[in-house]
Write an enzyme that holds these catalytic residues in place. Structure first.
Site, PDB file in Angstrom:
ATOM      1  N   LYS A 182      47.245  38.705  17.403  1.00  0.00           N
ATOM      2  CA  LYS A 182      46.632  37.615  16.637  1.00  0.00           C
ATOM      3  C   LYS A 182      47.556  36.394  16.627  1.00  0.00           C
ATOM      4  O   LYS A 182      48.768  36.526  16.469  1.00  0.00           O
ATOM      5  CB  LYS A 182      46.358  38.068  15.193  1.00  0.00           C
ATOM      6  CG  LYS A 182      45.197  39.047  15.085  1.00  0.00           C
ATOM      7  CD  LYS A 182      45.005  39.480  13.634  1.00  0.00           C
ATOM      8  CE  LYS A 182      43.941  40.529  13.512  1.00  0.00           C
ATOM      9  NZ  LYS A 182      42.585  40.000  13.571  1.00  0.00           N
ATOM     10  N   HIS A 240      48.963  48.734  11.653  1.00  0.00           N
ATOM     11  CA  HIS A 240      48.793  47.287  11.471  1.00  0.00           C
ATOM     12  C   HIS A 240      49.652  46.713  10.338  1.00  0.00           C
ATOM     13  O   HIS A 240      50.368  45.727  10.518  1.00  0.00           O
ATOM     14  CB  HIS A 240      47.325  46.957  11.188  1.00  0.00           C
ATOM     15  CG  HIS A 240      46.374  47.488  12.211  1.00  0.00           C
ATOM     16  ND1 HIS A 240      46.648  47.474  13.560  1.00  0.00           N
ATOM     17  CD2 HIS A 240      45.150  48.046  12.099  1.00  0.00           C
ATOM     18  CE1 HIS A 240      45.627  48.006  14.222  1.00  0.00           C
ATOM     19  NE2 HIS A 240      44.708  48.360  13.357  1.00  0.00           N
TER      20      HIS A 240
END
Ligand code: NAD
Length: 483
Positions: A182, A240
């Site tokens: 990201k 994550h």
């Protein structure tokens, strides 16, 4: 501002599981966008490989339908789609059978980058690795990309690392955690290490606490039985949230180089303290808003798997001693929202006597929606009413600041696949990193399993169980609103 596109080398990319959900929704649409942007060398090829018996043309038609469904309408250029589809091929193989492998071998070209994406269930990773090797399809320059989950505990992760290590060196293995692809996550490193501003105060002396939130509105309906075997800790925290925590907490690497960065991340994971039960809150969403609850969705009325977890985590090193990291993630929450919030301490002495409006500086890094950063600062309230303070955001939504259209920001998957072709492992997890993360996670999960702890119910559309609020209140702090 148009971002610079640097074309990557000519490649043959084999997508095992090329007919699967991830391939349709993310991998092929992402590759098409890179093709459209001119980043994919026009001679490069993508070879779908799965069990279905497709011809090249049938596979192209299958992927065309996926592009129509998952690529933004204004990016669907028929001529470009046709040119992209012409780069696709298909070979039917079964990871557990011998047929098809020689055909796959003869389909691949010499002297181009060879990459193999394992977008299949982890149980067949070892079969794929073994057959690629035994049929002589891979060489020292080949790369494999391995999807999550990478194990379900330390023992299984270690076993998988050992199998892969029989056939590939660590430099050939790209373990995907798409959070690392990201834009904002990478910006975390740029903000910390390309500016003098933050690093001197990036420590327990100045930071009161850190909040990491990954909120989802979706339920597990339709894949509840599968999800029930993992839960929020395995599915989200071990990978994550842990990656986000590492990027915030790590020491500056000596260079932006794959091993230098990953060495620093591993040190953070090793410094994580065991988490006592009173610092963990687990939840299951209840029925509501016209949908069933977690227990119905997972098809086990006695399930003790969590669809929500909040925890207070401490890092035992010089930089972070005394600054807790509060992590939370869950399904069916109020909003789909992911952010990291760094809450700074109050100034050592206030010169504004009697001022009630003081609030702490907070640096908020938003991963979704509207990727960007926000620094909450105190200013004087405008007007003649004396010296009153108010808090305002210095807002930097990347799309606004850079004039980038959302469709032009590469999706995490496409960015990571381009890194595989470039041979850059910085944004992929190293084997020892994954094992260290499980080594910290295992005793926490074993703890609640051996105690038989049952998660607390929470209302769909809320911000999680009541006890999660208490986890913060107890320390005189509050969660940020999920919105
Ligand atoms: P899926 O079930 O939709 O697709 C699986 C694919 O594997 C199919 O193409 C199937 O033909 C192929 N396959 C199954 N058995 C095979 C065999 N014996 N030999 C060769 N091919 C075989 O799965 P998915 O959702 O696409 O997920 C793929 C991987 O990606 C999994 O590891 C999953 O955990 C991971 N993942 C998926 C998502 C997602 O959003 N779908 C997100 C993150 C990670």
């Amino acid at each position: 501002m148009v971002s610079r596109v640097i074309p990557v080398d000519n490649f043959d990319l084999v997508i095992f599981g090329g007919t699967g959900d991830l391939a349709r929704r993310k991998i092929f649409p992402g590759l098409y966008r890179r093709f459209l942007a001119g980043q994919m060398n026009v001679d490069s090829r993508i070879i779908g490989a799965a069990r279905a018996k497709y011809s090249d043309d049938e596979f192209r038609a299958f992927i065309e339908a996926a592009l129509v469904e998952f690529v933004a309408k204004d990016r669907q250029d028929p001529a470009q789609i046709a040119a992209f589809l012409a780069r696709l091929h298909y070979v039917a193989v079964d990871a557990k059978e011998e047929g098809g492998w020689e055909l796959l071998k003869s389909t691949l070209r010499q002297n181009v980058v060879r990459a193999f994406y394992f977008s299949v269930a982890p149980s067949i990773f070892p079969d794929l690795a073994e057959r690629l090797h035994s049929h002589g399809i891979t060489d020292a320059w080949s790369r494999i990309v391995v999807e999550k989950p990478f194990g379900r505990d330390l023992a299984s992760a270690r076993a998988l690392n050992e199998v892969l290590a029989k056939y590939f060196t660590e430099a050939q293995i790209y373990r995907i955690d798409h959070y690392l692809g990201k834009e904002t996550v990478q910006n975390l490193m740029a903000v910390r290490f390309a500016n003098i501003l933050f690093e001197p105060i990036w420590k327990a002396q100045y930071i009161d606490h850190v909040q990491i939130t990954v909120g989802e509105t979706v339920s597990v309906n339709g894949r509840g039985a599968y999800y029930d075997k993992s839960g929020a800790m395995r599915d989200m925290v071990q990978n994550h949230l842990m990656q986000l925590l590492c990027l915030i907490a790590m020491e500056p690497p000596y260079h932006f180089d794959p091993d230098a960065v990953r060495d620093e991340k591993v040190k953070v994971i090793r410094a994580l303290q065991p988490v006592p039960p009173q610092n963990i809150v687990r939840g299951q969403y209840l029925a509501g808003n016209g949908e069933g609850g977690y227990l119905e969705h997972c098809e086990d009325a006695n399930s003790k798997t969590e669809s929500y977890i909040a925890m207070k985590v401490e890092i035992a090193n010089w930089r972070w001693k005394g600054t807790p990291f509060y992590l939370r993630t869950g399904k069916r929450l109020r909003a789909r929202s992911s952010e990291i919030a760094i809450h700074f301490k109050e100034p050592p002495h206030s010169i504004f006597d009697g001022e009630k409006g003081w609030k702490e500086n907070v640096l908020v890094i938003r991963l979704q929606p509207n990727e960007g950063m926000n620094l909450m600062v105190m200013i004087k309230e405008p007007g003649p009413g004396g010296m009153r303070l108010m808090q305002v955001p210095l807002d930097m939504t990347f799309a606004d600041a850079l004039g980038v259209e959302a469709e032009d920001v590469p999706d995490a998957y496409e960015r990571l696949i381009m890194d595989v072709i470039r041979g850059n492992q910085t944004l992929f997890m190293r084997g020892d990193e994954v094992e260290a993360a499980w080594a910290w996670t295992d005793p926490i999960i074993n703890g609640w399993e051996s105690r038989g702890d049952k998660p607390q119910g929470y209302d769909p559309g809320s911000s999680g169980p009541e006890d999660a609020l208490m986890l913060m209140h107890r320390d005189g702090r509050r969660w940020r609103e999920i919105k």
